[in-house]
Design an enzyme around this catalytic site. Structure first.
Site, PDB file in Angstrom:
ATOM      1  N   HIS A   1      19.348  18.176 -30.132  1.00 39.35           N
ATOM      2  CA  HIS A   1      19.171  18.040 -31.589  1.00 39.35           C
ATOM      3  C   HIS A   1      19.911  16.784 -32.029  1.00 39.35           C
ATOM      4  O   HIS A   1      21.113  16.815 -32.315  1.00 39.35           O
ATOM      5  CB  HIS A   1      19.708  19.295 -32.304  1.00 39.35           C
ATOM      6  CG  HIS A   1      19.473  19.311 -33.771  1.00 39.35           C
ATOM      7  ND1 HIS A   1      19.333  20.487 -34.496  1.00 39.35           N
ATOM      8  CD2 HIS A   1      19.361  18.315 -34.689  1.00 39.35           C
ATOM      9  CE1 HIS A   1      19.131  20.194 -35.769  1.00 39.35           C
ATOM     10  NE2 HIS A   1      19.170  18.887 -35.918  1.00 39.35           N
TER      11      HIS A   1
ATOM     12  N   HIS B   1      18.998  13.104 -34.187  1.00 39.47           N
ATOM     13  CA  HIS B   1      18.083  12.206 -34.899  1.00 39.47           C
ATOM     14  C   HIS B   1      18.500  10.780 -34.553  1.00 39.47           C
ATOM     15  O   HIS B   1      19.629  10.380 -34.872  1.00 39.47           O
ATOM     16  CB  HIS B   1      18.177  12.428 -36.410  1.00 39.47           C
ATOM     17  CG  HIS B   1      17.869  13.839 -36.816  1.00 39.47           C
ATOM     18  ND1 HIS B   1      16.637  14.229 -37.277  1.00 39.47           N
ATOM     19  CD2 HIS B   1      18.640  14.963 -36.813  1.00 39.47           C
ATOM     20  CE1 HIS B   1      16.655  15.521 -37.551  1.00 39.47           C
ATOM     21  NE2 HIS B   1      17.860  15.994 -37.274  1.00 39.47           N
TER      22      HIS B   1
ATOM     23  N   HIS C   1      13.407  22.507 -37.806  1.00 39.57           N
ATOM     24  CA  HIS C   1      14.648  22.840 -38.494  1.00 39.57           C
ATOM     25  C   HIS C   1      14.348  24.069 -39.361  1.00 39.57           C
ATOM     26  O   HIS C   1      13.368  24.067 -40.127  1.00 39.57           O
ATOM     27  CB  HIS C   1      15.082  21.701 -39.421  1.00 39.57           C
ATOM     28  CG  HIS C   1      15.702  20.527 -38.724  1.00 39.57           C
ATOM     29  ND1 HIS C   1      15.091  19.853 -37.700  1.00 39.57           N
ATOM     30  CD2 HIS C   1      16.900  19.897 -38.944  1.00 39.57           C
ATOM     31  CE1 HIS C   1      15.895  18.860 -37.297  1.00 39.57           C
ATOM     32  NE2 HIS C   1      17.000  18.865 -38.031  1.00 39.57           N
TER      33      HIS C   1
ATOM     34  N   GLU D   1      18.933  26.207 -41.802  1.00 38.61           N
ATOM     35  CA  GLU D   1      20.113  25.343 -41.985  1.00 38.61           C
ATOM     36  C   GLU D   1      20.606  25.604 -43.408  1.00 38.61           C
ATOM     37  O   GLU D   1      21.654  26.193 -43.618  1.00 38.61           O
ATOM     38  CB  GLU D   1      19.736  23.865 -41.797  1.00 38.61           C
ATOM     39  CG  GLU D   1      20.906  22.898 -41.984  1.00 38.61           C
ATOM     40  CD  GLU D   1      20.492  21.411 -41.943  1.00 38.61           C
ATOM     41  OE1 GLU D   1      19.292  21.099 -42.126  1.00 38.61           O
ATOM     42  OE2 GLU D   1      21.393  20.554 -41.742  1.00 38.61           O
TER      43      GLU D   1
ATOM     44  N   ASP E   1      23.352  16.194 -34.099  1.00 39.44           N
ATOM     45  CA  ASP E   1      22.518  16.018 -35.294  1.00 39.44           C
ATOM     46  C   ASP E   1      22.454  14.540 -35.725  1.00 39.44           C
ATOM     47  O   ASP E   1      21.537  13.832 -35.338  1.00 39.44           O
ATOM     48  CB  ASP E   1      23.021  16.921 -36.434  1.00 39.44           C
ATOM     49  CG  ASP E   1      21.938  17.263 -37.452  1.00 39.44           C
ATOM     50  OD1 ASP E   1      20.776  16.881 -37.251  1.00 39.44           O
ATOM     51  OD2 ASP E   1      22.265  17.931 -38.464  1.00 39.44           O
ATOM     52  N   ASP E   2      23.427  14.090 -36.506  1.00 38.23           N
ATOM     53  CA  ASP E   2      23.473  12.697 -36.988  1.00 38.23           C
ATOM     54  C   ASP E   2      24.905  12.180 -36.776  1.00 38.23           C
ATOM     55  O   ASP E   2      25.674  12.045 -37.731  1.00 38.23           O
ATOM     56  CB  ASP E   2      23.105  12.647 -38.475  1.00 38.23           C
ATOM     57  CG  ASP E   2      21.724  13.209 -38.734  1.00 38.23           C
ATOM     58  OD1 ASP E   2      20.730  12.516 -38.452  1.00 38.23           O
ATOM     59  OD2 ASP E   2      21.629  14.370 -39.184  1.00 38.23           O
TER      60      ASP E   2
HETATM   61  N1  ADE Z   1      17.261  14.758 -40.911  1.00 33.25           N
HETATM   62  C1  ADE Z   1      18.326  14.246 -40.291  1.00 33.25           C
HETATM   63  N2  ADE Z   1      19.289  15.185 -40.168  1.00 33.25           N
HETATM   64  C2  ADE Z   1      18.808  16.315 -40.726  1.00 33.25           C
HETATM   65  C3  ADE Z   1      19.309  17.628 -40.903  1.00 33.25           C
HETATM   66  N3  ADE Z   1      20.532  18.009 -40.498  1.00 33.25           N
HETATM   67  N4  ADE Z   1      18.543  18.535 -41.533  1.00 33.25           N
HETATM   68  C4  ADE Z   1      17.318  18.192 -41.948  1.00 33.25           C
HETATM   69  N5  ADE Z   1      16.795  16.985 -41.801  1.00 33.25           N
HETATM   70  C5  ADE Z   1      17.532  16.047 -41.192  1.00 33.25           C
HETATM   71 ZN    ZN Z   2      18.781  17.803 -37.656  1.00 33.23          ZN
END
Ligand code: ADE
Ligand code: ZN
Length: 335
Positions: free
Chosen positions: A14, A16, A194, A197, A275-276
């Site tokens: 996971h 991005h 997703h 969340e 994630d990011d």
């Molecule tokens: N795009 C990038 N990170 C995300 C996240 N945590 N939830 C939804 N969309 C995303």
């Molecule tokens: Zn994500």
């Protein structure tokens, strides 16, 4: 038993790629592409990384990627990720990308995927990291836009293992994309989404029943629904959990409040991911280290999480066995 979480071989499921865009690289590319950023300096940009929820993050995330223009830009972002991933113990990565965030700005689909693909091949050669690409649809855009994106991707079908669903969750239930995901499955792609969340457990049910997902991304709110917990356990449905992200986006107040230990107690197939990472304070090894510390997880739990990452990944069975053997060997050493 290994106690250094960075030394554990792991798969990241996971991630991005646009969320690995570090401020220094954002500024360097903005200069090269003559794009003016709404922040005067790297430090000022980094100081803006205080989020109140998912949307407050997404606003900045989409603004920053406006500097990505050329195939070389996409390749450089991915190359920077792979170099860091290697230091974090990643041996296999399944990477999300958001084509609509680029095609909507006039960047051809081909520019995005060719840039990413050249970095994927280079990383396999240079770092030995295997990679698969997952094309995400932005759920706050229309189903028609998602379908047009799917069609644009067809000539590159071999480079893509699955489609996913990301961006603003609440108000955009999975069923909105029923036809797009049916088409993706018919094309031979796997599906992920997703769900749970910020959105309710009902969205996780829909992702399973309507989108036929092979993994649920995040899924932390599933724990509010006992029948859903039972289903996830019975189907051994993987959840790609992102602990530092959840704290940064205020899904949990602190890491100590995170429900990861309960997921493991419930025998769910939880995995740890970043994630990011450029925005949330750590890459995947950092996430392992942070949960180990905050939640007092023993080394055996970290090994189990790494094992889950290979079991949940879309690799072929012989590669999976080879990675699991590497994990067993690493887990048996004292580090
Ligand atoms: N795009 C990038 N990170 C995300 C996240 N945590 N939830 C939804 N969309 C995303
Ligand atoms: Zn994500």
């Amino acid at each position: 038993m290994v106690s250094n979480p960075y030394a554990l071989p792991k798969a990241e499921l996971h991630l991005h790629i646009e969320g690995t865009f570090e401020p220094e690289l954002i500024f360097a590319m903005a200069e090269r592409n003559r794009v003016t950023l709404p922040y005067p300096s790297v430090d000022a940009l980094r100081r803006a990384y205080e989020f109140t929820d998912l949307q407050s993050f997404l606003d900045l995330y989409y603004a920053a990627m406006n500097v990505l223009r050329t195939e070389r830009d996409f390749a450089e972002v991915a190359e920077a990720y792979f170099a860091r991933a290697r230091e974090q113990g990643v041996v296999h990565a399944e990477i999300f990308f958001d084509p609509q965030a680029h095609t909507a700005r006039g960047i051809p689909f081909e520019t995005v995927i060719d840039g990413l693909w050249s970095a994927v091949r280079e990383s396999e050669r240079r770092h030995g990291i295997t990679t698969k690409l997952i094309m995400c649809f932005l759920r706050d855009q229309s189903a028609e836009s998602a379908m047009a994106t799917l069609e644009a991707a067809l000539p590159f079908g071999e480079r893509i293992v699955a489609v996913g669903l990301d961006s603003a969750e609440v108000g955009h239930p999975p069923a909105k994309f029923r036809r797009v995901f049916e088409r993706a499955l018919a094309q031979g792609w796997k599906t992920v989404a997703h769900a749970g969340e910020e959105g309710p457990p009902a969205y996780v049910w829909e992702a399973l029943d309507v989108l036929k997902v092979s993994r649920v991304d995040h899924g932390v709110r599933s724990l509010e629904d006992p029948a859903l917990i039972a289903r996830l356990r019975e189907e051994r449905m993987p959840l790609t959990v992102c602990p530092l992200s959840n704290v940064k986006l205020r899904v949990f107040d602190t890491l100590r409040d995170h429900s990861l230990p309960r997921m493991l107690d419930e025998d769910l197939v939880a995995t740890i991911n970043s994630d990011d990472p450029a925005y949330f304070g750590g890459y995947v090894g950092d996430n392992f280290a942070a949960v180990a510390e905050a939640l007092a997880l023993p080394p055996s739990a970290l090994v189990r999480l790494a094992r889950n990452s290979f079991e949940a990944s879309f690799i072929d069975e012989s590669t999976r066995s080879a990675y699991l053997a590497r994990l067993d060997a690493a887990a048996a050493t004292e580090v």
